[in-house]
Design an enzyme around this catalytic site. Structure first.
Site, PDB file in Angstrom:
ATOM      1  N   CYS A   1      20.753  -7.602  -0.606  1.00 15.53           N
ATOM      2  CA  CYS A   1      22.024  -7.088  -0.082  1.00 15.53           C
ATOM      3  C   CYS A   1      22.790  -8.169   0.681  1.00 15.53           C
ATOM      4  O   CYS A   1      23.985  -8.020   0.943  1.00 15.53           O
ATOM      5  CB  CYS A   1      21.771  -5.892   0.834  1.00 15.53           C
ATOM      6  SG  CYS A   1      21.090  -4.452  -0.021  1.00 15.53           S
TER       7      CYS A   1
ATOM      8  N   ALA B   1       5.460   4.283  -9.418  1.00 17.03           N
ATOM      9  CA  ALA B   1       6.663   3.465  -9.576  1.00 17.03           C
ATOM     10  C   ALA B   1       7.619   3.749  -8.427  1.00 17.03           C
ATOM     11  O   ALA B   1       7.739   4.892  -7.953  1.00 17.03           O
ATOM     12  CB  ALA B   1       7.345   3.742 -10.916  1.00 17.03           C
TER      13      ALA B   1
ATOM     14  N   ARG C   1      -2.049  -1.611   5.737  1.00 12.45           N
ATOM     15  CA  ARG C   1      -2.217  -0.908   7.004  1.00 12.45           C
ATOM     16  C   ARG C   1      -3.052   0.360   6.849  1.00 12.45           C
ATOM     17  O   ARG C   1      -3.734   0.788   7.779  1.00 12.45           O
ATOM     18  CB  ARG C   1      -0.849  -0.557   7.605  1.00 12.45           C
ATOM     19  CG  ARG C   1      -0.042  -1.774   8.042  1.00 12.45           C
ATOM     20  CD  ARG C   1       1.148  -1.389   8.906  1.00 12.45           C
ATOM     21  NE  ARG C   1       2.133  -0.595   8.172  1.00 12.45           N
ATOM     22  CZ  ARG C   1       3.143  -1.103   7.497  1.00 12.45           C
ATOM     23  NH1 ARG C   1       3.291  -2.429   7.404  1.00 12.45           N
ATOM     24  NH2 ARG C   1       4.012  -0.309   6.892  1.00 12.45           N
TER      25      ARG C   1
END
Length: 561
Positions: free
Chosen positions: A46, A285, A25
């Site tokens: 999750c 990272a 984007r």
């Protein structure tokens, strides 16, 4: 960097996938390639316990994004089953092993983003590599557990670890009518929370038949006839199981970074700055592999939460694409649902603050408890929320909050979390403007009440004592119970004198003026009224924060430990 830069991203899921989409984007001309060693680039890890529990029926529902979606919507290459095995920082290349055909090749980069995630911790315990012992980190993991339950007609499962994943797995397996044993090394479930706040979770699990072994260490796992597993505990006890779930935490995946010579933090995660940049200016990272700054404690540690990982991915992409961005750090806002109970928290627990030596100085912490209804009590169905708010005695700044109950818990913690993020105080919570209709809240919302109670303490309107103080109160303390007679008969503090609040003003002559008076009721509201009246009549009165209800929770927590 200018247009046409080449951005390589190692790992998808939350941090890597959000970084890739954001980078596109921000820069339509960039070449973006995502390398994922597994079969899925972006999946809802999750949701894995709920897939095992058959709440989520279809594996496809766990896939947040597919390689096809990345290709058609974002013009991003995704290479699955492609493991990055090495980084050559001087040449700015990575080595990739394609597990589909067994070949290795190099790929150059202008910017490299590491999002390798974290691996399940596997303690050095004999037998954890046996068939039937599982971790819960990937979709294949959850598929294997589902298959084991069905093929072996499993009836008994041992879960090693009582944190977020362990409890979510326990809930889902109980809902599938399996007999569950939870073995936790610490003396409480959910060790990141304070013990008294976890009592309702413990009670909900035991009510549904869970066998909870606290303060127990697994020494080995053995396999018997027909594949039956036996879990051996340090106490000498054994527990038989058809399957064992290992849920003792995760460890940052840092092998690639370490072998490339990138700086690691003291806890072992990848060290990054506010821009998510590593010690190499061309490498970033994000996610579970990095150490992040905790804005309350001032410490660095891994924080394996999906929300911060997504935020970090966006920030790394912005910086790579030339936009200035900073990651503020984390405060550890999280929630877990277990059967009919929800436990949510933001900021460090009292135990952590004291372990780090922050409780007295420099933070100068105080705490209060309250037990309001999640909506107006006159409207049917109000459920109690227990809230613990920790704040600074210096200026009222909010340090942390924990809440547990059946309804409306995470909503209140979210409000307090945002107040914390903006540097808010308990005085801000007093005046927080939140939605009110009787089916959703109260005119004085639990968030407002928490602020009011804490502000009363800071303004000197009342002094508080806490449940542990009543285990061995000073000999000259006079303990006063202002509940109704039927409440007093059901149970009271040993040695307490009973004077109902309605009788207090006409019976004040019965109270000693040369002794400190500790007042309590059921949840702390009536005793606050009593303490205010007593103080204005010249008595030295303090209120038991959270009342007898908090005392019972603390006593149950102490008994469990």
């Amino acid at each position: 960097m200018g247009k046409g830069k080449k951005i390589l991203i190692v790992g998808g899921v939350a941090g890597g996938a959000s970084c890739a989409a954001r980078a596109r984007r921000m820069d339509e001309q960039a070449e973006i390639i995502v390398f994922e060693r597994g079969p899925h680039v972006s999946f809802a890890n999750c949701g894995l316990p709920y897939y095992v529990g058959d709440v989520i029926r279809r594996e496809q529902s766990l896939l947040v994004a597919t390689p096809g979606l990345f290709r058609t919507r974002f013009n991003i290459q995704v290479r699955l089953r492609s493991e990055v095995t090495a980084i050559n920082r001087s040449r700015r290349t990575i080595t990739v092993r394609d597990h589909e055909n067994g070949k290795e090749y190099e790929e150059s980069y202008d910017a490299l983003v590491l999002s390798p995630g974290a691996a399940a911790v596997r303690p050095p315990v004999e037998g954890l590599d046996l068939p039937g012992v599982y971790s819960v980190r990937t979709i294949p993991d959850s598929q294997e557990i589902r298959q084991r339950i069905e093929d072996a007609r499993a009836g008994r499962v041992v879960i090693i670890g009582g944190g977020y994943i362990g409890l979510e797995m326990a809930e889902n397996l109980i809902r599938r009518n399996l007999r569950v044993t939870i073995v936790e090394l610490q003396c409480q479930l959910m060790p990141l929370a304070d013990p008294e706040m976890v009592v309702p979770i413990h009670q909900a699990l035991t009510k549904r038949g869970a066998d909870i072994r606290l303060g127990q260490e697994v020494t080995r796992v053995t396999r018997g006839a027909q594949g039956l597993l036996t879990v051996h505990l340090q106490s000498g006890e054994t527990v038989d199981a058809d399957a064992v779930i290992l849920a003792v935490g995760v460890r940052p995946e840092t092998r690639l970074a370490a072998e490339a010579g990138l700086e690691l933090g003291p806890i072992g995660g990848i060290r990054v700055d506010e821009r998510m940049q590593t010690s190499d200016p061309h490498i970033w990272a994000v996610g579970d592999a990095v150490e992040v700054y905790h804005v309350v404690t001032g410490t660095w540690a891994p924080m394996p939460l999906a929300g911060p990982a997504n935020c970090q991915g966006r920030i790394a992409a912005d910086v790579i694409c030339g936009r200035e961005a900073r990651f503020r750090g984390v405060q550890g806002t999280a929630v877990v649902g277990v059967l009919d109970q929800v436990l949510a928290a933001t900021g460090p627990s009292e135990r952590v603050l004291k372990r780090l030596g922050l409780w007295e100085s420099p933070l100068q912490c105080e705490k209060i408890y309250l037990h309001p209804g999640h909506h107006a009590n006159y409207y049917p169905g109000a459920e109690v929320i227990t809230i613990k708010l920790i704040f600074s005695r210096k200026d009222g700044r909010i340090i942390s909050a924990q809440a547990v109950g059946k309804e409306g818990v995470e909503k209140r913690i979210d409000v307090i979390s945002m107040a914390m993020q903006m540097g808010g105080t308990v005085f801000d919570l007093e005046e927080a403007e939140v939605c009110y209709a009787p089916q959703f809240g109260s005119a004085k919302d639990p968030v407002n009440l928490a602020g009011m109670i804490a502000a009363n303490v800071l303004r000197g309107d009342v002094e508080v004592v806490h449940a542990p103080d009543l285990t061995a109160p000073p000999a000259d303390v006079f303990i006063l119970d202002v509940r109704e007679p039927f409440e007093f008969k059901r149970g009271h503090v040993e040695g307490a004198v009973h004077i109902p609040l309605g009788d207090l003003r006409r019976r004040m002559h019965e109270l000693p003026r040369d002794r400190e008076i500790w007042v309590y009721c059921f949840v702390g509201q009536r005793s606050y009224v009593a303490a205010r009246a007593l103080r204005q009549h010249g008595f030295r009165a303090k209120n038991l924060s959270g009342g007898h209800r908090s005392l019972l929770m603390w006593q149950k927590a102490a008994a469990l430990s």
